[in-house]
Design an enzyme around this catalytic site. Structure first.
Site, mmCIF file in Angstrom:
data_model
loop_
_atom_site.group_PDB
_atom_site.id
_atom_site.type_symbol
_atom_site.label_atom_id
_atom_site.label_comp_id
_atom_site.label_asym_id
_atom_site.label_seq_id
_atom_site.Cartn_x
_atom_site.Cartn_y
_atom_site.Cartn_z
ATOM 1 N N ARG A 18 23.428 -18.013 0.917
ATOM 2 C CA ARG A 18 24.444 -17.094 0.990
ATOM 3 C C ARG A 18 24.366 -16.297 2.350
ATOM 4 N NH1 ARG A 18 22.677 -12.635 -1.391
ATOM 5 N NH2 ARG A 18 22.374 -13.523 -3.510
ATOM 6 N N TYR B 181 48.813 -5.654 7.982
ATOM 7 C CA TYR B 181 49.095 -6.730 6.930
ATOM 8 C C TYR B 181 49.157 -5.921 5.557
ATOM 9 C CZ TYR B 181 47.770 -10.555 3.848
ATOM 10 O OH TYR B 181 47.963 -11.530 2.916
ATOM 11 N N ASP C 36 42.326 -6.648 14.291
ATOM 12 C CA ASP C 36 42.905 -8.008 13.717
ATOM 13 C C ASP C 36 43.763 -8.717 14.484
ATOM 14 O OD1 ASP C 36 44.269 -9.870 12.123
ATOM 15 O OD2 ASP C 36 44.825 -8.629 10.250
ATOM 16 N N LYS D 31 44.827 -18.704 8.783
ATOM 17 C CA LYS D 31 45.959 -19.224 9.527
ATOM 18 C C LYS D 31 45.840 -19.959 10.873
ATOM 19 C CE LYS D 31 47.067 -16.033 6.556
ATOM 20 N NZ LYS D 31 47.207 -14.593 6.690
#
Ligand SMILES: *Cc1c(COP(=O)(O)O)cnc(C)c1O
Length: 389
Positions: free
Chosen positions: A56, A108, A180, A205
């Protein structure tokens, strides 16, 4: 915490994209980094290990990706997450109850949902501001403002924010600037060089570029902030698996090639649409008619493959999205294949109708993600889909 190696920042963009963060595997010479599919690491004795304890916190394949994207953004540190939303969630947990964050009004839809429906309940305060006008950011600054969160260009209306101007205002008020950069990618825009403190992506993306993973990544320079983000990443645990990290790393190798083609195709599609329905109905920062075209040319090195168009009605929108054959009706963007969607009913369905209209997302608006196919095929597809409209 993945710190970039000094030589990873030296080369030009495509060379960095292909080499930064990766070396042939020391045990076998394998030219590609292995997919370290493991949850834990053998330790030699109490407190003695090779720097890896539990996956992790750290995974070598993930570290290659983190160093690679950090190098592309010109950053010292990178942190990969299991999704863009997981990434921004961990960024926001750098803050605490009572803190105030200024957010672009047109970000977004999922970012809006996370902030307005979940994080607000934990005492974070948000002001939704039209960040196209830097003065509005200045006016919204409060004594408890800790961050200004921008998305530029925005989805799906392709509105721009002057990153340098916004970052200067945030800095004066002692707040961080968070950007972003999903739409522009580091190939076209580098917010850290314009004064931003943290840059994040939905690597789902363009960074991955092949529509086969969900991922997020954040990059930054400041060591202390990086330690805090690493702490959040390890504590909340929204980390990507090694296979997805590896796929994303394969994607970034061709980022420059792909972005050049997305950009070329985006420009042609935007011009075709402007001819067909009038330039005021087409949203693309590369068009001279875009109200912020000058800022786009100053702040970005290209305009990318995202183009939105106002078709005038839901019926028109539906006609186009049902007729296309090369474009596929689907959410998401940034893959090699061309997609089309209706933001009001798809990506922005979680935004209340009144608020959607307020920010300009009508039922007739459709958004194209221009892939890297032969552009003549994209144009012919649009010709038949818009015929008679
Ligand atoms: C898709 C997207 C996100 C969310 O990322 P996920 O990987 O889907 O969680 C955030 N910002 C922008 C601009 C996006 O397009």
């Amino acid at each position: 915490m993945t710190k970039i190696l000094p030589h990873d920042l030296d080369a030009r963009f495509s060379t960095r994209a292909i080499h930064a963060g990766q070396r042939p595997d020391p045990t076998t010479g394998a030219i590609m980094p292995p997919i370290y599919q493991t949850s834990t690491y053998a330790q030699e004795s109490l407190g003695v290990n090779k720097g890896y304890e539990y996956a992790r916190g750290k995974n070598p394949t993930r570290e290659c990706l983190e160093r690679n994207v950090a190098a592309l953004e010109g950053a010292q540190h990178g942190f990969a997450f299991s999704s863009g939303m997981g990434c921004v969630d961990s960024i926001m947990k750098l803050f605490k109850s009572g803190d105030h964050v200024i957010v672009g009004a047109n970000v977004y839809g999922g970012t809006f949902r996370l902030f307005d429906k979940i994080l607000k309940n934990f005492g974070l305060e948000f002001s939704w501001v039209d960040t196209r006008d830097p003065q509005r950011i200045a006016d919204a600054m409060q004594r408890n403002t800790v961050a200004v969160m921008l998305e530029t260009p925005t989805n799906p209306l392709m509105q721009l924010t002057d990153i340098a101007a916004a970052a200067a205002i945030a800095k004066r008020g002692g707040a961080l600037t968070i950007v972003d950069n999903t739409f522009a990618t580091p190939y076209f825009q580098n917010p850290l060089q314009l004064g931003a403190d943290i840059v994040w992506h939905s690597s789902t993306k363009y960074l991955n570029g092949h529509s086969d993973i969900i991922g997020g990544i954040a990059v930054l320079n400041e060591d202390e902030l990086a330690k805090r983000l690493q702490f959040n990443l390890n504590s909340a645990g929204a980390v990507p698996g090694p296979m997805d990290s590896w796929l994303t790393l394969r994607g970034t190798k061709t980022l420059a090639l792909r972005m050049r083609q997305h950009d070329a195709n985006g420009r042609r599609v935007a011009e075709w649409l402007a001819n067909k329905v009038g330039e005021r109905q087409v949203f693309y920062p590369g068009l001279a008619s875009h109200p912020q075209h000058e800022l786009a040319k100053r702040q970005m090195r290209g305009f990318g493959g995202m183009v939105s168009v106002e078709t005038g009605s839901k019926a028109n929108a539906n006609a186009v999205v049902s007729r296309v054959k090369v474009f596929t009706l689907a959410e998401s963007l940034g893959g090699v294949e061309s997609l089309v969607c209706q933001p009001a009913g798809m990506t922005h369905a979680s935004v209340e109708p009144a608020r959607r209209l307020e920010i300009g997302i009508t039922d007739g608006l459709i958004r194209f993600s221009c892939g890297v196919e032969d552009v003549e095929d994209l144009i012919e597809d649009l010709e038949q889909a818009f015929a008679g409209l």
